[in-house]
Design a protein around this motif. Structure first.
Motif, PDB file in Angstrom:
ATOM      1  N   SER A   2       0.830  -1.190   0.000  1.00 29.32           N
ATOM      2  CA  SER A   2       0.000   0.000   0.000  1.00 29.32           C
ATOM      3  C   SER A   2       0.871   1.249   0.000  1.00 29.32           C
ATOM      4  N   LYS A   3       1.131   1.781  -1.173  1.00 30.31           N
ATOM      5  CA  LYS A   3       1.894   3.033  -1.231  1.00 30.31           C
ATOM      6  C   LYS A   3       1.145   4.137  -0.501  1.00 30.31           C
ATOM      7  N   TYR A   4      -0.174   4.091  -0.555  1.00 32.36           N
ATOM      8  CA  TYR A   4      -0.972   5.101   0.120  1.00 32.36           C
ATOM      9  C   TYR A   4      -0.658   5.130   1.619  1.00 32.36           C
ATOM     10  N   LEU A   5      -0.702   3.959   2.263  1.00 30.32           N
ATOM     11  CA  LEU A   5      -0.488   3.906   3.702  1.00 30.32           C
ATOM     12  C   LEU A   5       0.950   4.277   4.060  1.00 30.32           C
ATOM     13  N   LEU A   6       1.889   3.812   3.275  1.00 29.27           N
ATOM     14  CA  LEU A   6       3.291   4.144   3.499  1.00 29.27           C
ATOM     15  C   LEU A   6       3.496   5.652   3.435  1.00 29.27           C
ATOM     16  N   ASN A   7       2.964   6.278   2.404  1.00 27.41           N
ATOM     17  CA  ASN A   7       3.098   7.724   2.255  1.00 27.41           C
ATOM     18  C   ASN A   7       2.293   8.483   3.312  1.00 27.41           C
ATOM     19  N   LYS A   8       1.158   7.929   3.714  1.00 25.54           N
ATOM     20  CA  LYS A   8       0.352   8.547   4.770  1.00 25.54           C
ATOM     21  C   LYS A   8       1.138   8.572   6.083  1.00 25.54           C
ATOM     22  N   PHE A   9       1.839   7.496   6.397  1.00 23.92           N
ATOM     23  CA  PHE A   9       2.671   7.466   7.603  1.00 23.92           C
ATOM     24  C   PHE A   9       3.721   8.568   7.545  1.00 23.92           C
ATOM     25  N   LEU A  10       4.467   8.614   6.443  1.00 26.63           N
ATOM     26  CA  LEU A  10       5.537   9.602   6.309  1.00 26.63           C
ATOM     27  C   LEU A  10       4.978  11.024   6.406  1.00 26.63           C
ATOM     28  N   TYR A  11       3.866  11.266   5.756  1.00 32.83           N
ATOM     29  CA  TYR A  11       3.252  12.592   5.737  1.00 32.83           C
ATOM     30  C   TYR A  11       2.778  13.011   7.128  1.00 32.83           C
ATOM     31  N   THR A  12       2.048  12.133   7.802  1.00 35.30           N
ATOM     32  CA  THR A  12       1.485  12.512   9.100  1.00 35.30           C
ATOM     33  C   THR A  12       2.549  12.627  10.184  1.00 35.30           C
ATOM     34  N   VAL A  13       3.521  11.758  10.183  1.00 29.55           N
ATOM     35  CA  VAL A  13       4.584  11.852  11.183  1.00 29.55           C
ATOM     36  C   VAL A  13       5.397  13.125  10.962  1.00 29.55           C
ATOM     37  N   ASP A  14       5.697  13.449   9.718  1.00 27.89           N
ATOM     38  CA  ASP A  14       6.508  14.628   9.407  1.00 27.89           C
ATOM     39  C   ASP A  14       5.839  15.922   9.850  1.00 27.89           C
ATOM     40  N   ARG A  15       4.535  15.955   9.923  1.00 28.17           N
ATOM     41  CA  ARG A  15       3.820  17.181  10.256  1.00 28.17           C
ATOM     42  C   ARG A  15       3.551  17.364  11.742  1.00 28.17           C
ATOM     43  N   ASP A  16       4.066  16.482  12.563  1.00 26.93           N
ATOM     44  CA  ASP A  16       3.877  16.582  14.010  1.00 26.93           C
ATOM     45  C   ASP A  16       5.249  16.481  14.690  1.00 26.93           C
ATOM     46  N   LEU A  75      10.048   0.501  -2.178  1.00 24.62           N
ATOM     47  CA  LEU A  75       8.675   0.054  -1.940  1.00 24.62           C
ATOM     48  C   LEU A  75       7.636   1.038  -2.481  1.00 24.62           C
ATOM     49  N   GLY A  76       8.111   2.166  -3.005  1.00 21.04           N
ATOM     50  CA  GLY A  76       7.195   3.120  -3.609  1.00 21.04           C
ATOM     51  C   GLY A  76       6.920   4.364  -2.789  1.00 21.04           C
ATOM     52  N   ALA A  77       7.609   4.531  -1.659  1.00 23.90           N
ATOM     53  CA  ALA A  77       7.421   5.750  -0.867  1.00 23.90           C
ATOM     54  C   ALA A  77       7.896   6.942  -1.694  1.00 23.90           C
ATOM     55  N   HIS A  78       7.167   8.031  -1.592  1.00 23.46           N
ATOM     56  CA  HIS A  78       7.535   9.223  -2.357  1.00 23.46           C
ATOM     57  C   HIS A  78       8.833   9.796  -1.793  1.00 23.46           C
ATOM     58  N   PRO A  79       9.832  10.048  -2.645  1.00 27.72           N
ATOM     59  CA  PRO A  79      11.136  10.508  -2.142  1.00 27.72           C
ATOM     60  C   PRO A  79      11.071  11.856  -1.432  1.00 27.72           C
ATOM     61  N   PHE A  80      10.156  12.728  -1.785  1.00 26.06           N
ATOM     62  CA  PHE A  80      10.059  14.011  -1.086  1.00 26.06           C
ATOM     63  C   PHE A  80       9.542  13.819   0.334  1.00 26.06           C
ATOM     64  N   LEU A  81       8.654  12.859   0.530  1.00 27.49           N
ATOM     65  CA  LEU A  81       8.151  12.600   1.873  1.00 27.49           C
ATOM     66  C   LEU A  81       9.228  11.991   2.754  1.00 27.49           C
ATOM     67  N   THR A  82       9.985  11.046   2.226  1.00 27.04           N
ATOM     68  CA  THR A  82      11.064  10.476   3.043  1.00 27.04           C
ATOM     69  C   THR A  82      12.131  11.526   3.309  1.00 27.04           C
ATOM     70  N   LEU A  83      12.466  12.309   2.300  1.00 25.27           N
ATOM     71  CA  LEU A  83      13.515  13.311   2.490  1.00 25.27           C
ATOM     72  C   LEU A  83      13.132  14.329   3.553  1.00 25.27           C
ATOM     73  N   THR A  84      11.927  14.877   3.494  1.00 26.72           N
ATOM     74  CA  THR A  84      11.568  15.907   4.471  1.00 26.72           C
ATOM     75  C   THR A  84      11.494  15.338   5.884  1.00 26.72           C
ATOM     76  N   LEU A  85      10.955  14.132   6.043  1.00 25.22           N
ATOM     77  CA  LEU A  85      10.898  13.531   7.364  1.00 25.22           C
ATOM     78  C   LEU A  85      12.293  13.209   7.888  1.00 25.22           C
ATOM     79  N   PHE A  86      13.112  12.630   7.052  1.00 25.66           N
ATOM     80  CA  PHE A  86      14.436  12.224   7.509  1.00 25.66           C
ATOM     81  C   PHE A  86      15.339  13.434   7.743  1.00 25.66           C
ATOM     82  N   ILE A  87      15.124  14.533   7.029  1.00 26.88           N
ATOM     83  CA  ILE A  87      15.843  15.772   7.338  1.00 26.88           C
ATOM     84  C   ILE A  87      15.457  16.227   8.744  1.00 26.88           C
ATOM     85  N   ALA A  88      14.156  16.206   9.039  1.00 25.20           N
ATOM     86  CA  ALA A  88      13.699  16.621  10.369  1.00 25.20           C
ATOM     87  C   ALA A  88      14.307  15.749  11.465  1.00 25.20           C
TER      88      ALA A  88
END
Length: 120
Positions: A2-16, A75-88
């Protein structure tokens, strides 16, 4: 997978900021908690609405727990989502732009290959 769920995790964690710190310090517990408590909440929903069918695959769960951005990319995670979270999470441990350059270097192997679809 589920790319959706993977990206949803990265997105929601990065914003908190509290979740960013929690994921940095204890990724195994954070992934387990998020999957059980947050994965099935509908994003941007005015009323409390939940689904019951979303779950990570074993490979997704492992990559998230290990904070492995190369595996997440594969696995299909969007690279911008991983990059912004991992930068944080990790930029503070490096000199300016050092983390971003290292992130790009390890993903370079994927640029010459047919890489996963990242459209969302």
């Amino acid at each position: 997978m589920s790319k959706y769920l993977l990206n949803k995790f990265l997105y929601t964690v990065d914003r908190d900021p509290e979740l960013v710190e929690r994921y940095r310090e204890d990724p195994v517990d954070t992934v387990t908690w998020w999957e059980q408590e947050k994965a099935n909440e509908i994003l941007n929903c005015a009323v409390a609405e939940k689904s019951t069918w979303l779950a990570f695959t074993d490979d997704e769960r492992k990559a998230l727990r290990e904070q492995d951005h190369v595996a997440l990319f594969g696995l299909g995670a969007h690279p911008f989502l991983t990059l912004t979270l991992f930068i944080a999470m990790f930029e503070r441990d490096h000199d300016p732009l050092e983390y971003q350059k290292a992130y790009g270097r390890v993903l370079r192997q994927h640029y010459a290959l047919p890489y996963p679809e990242i459209a969302t």
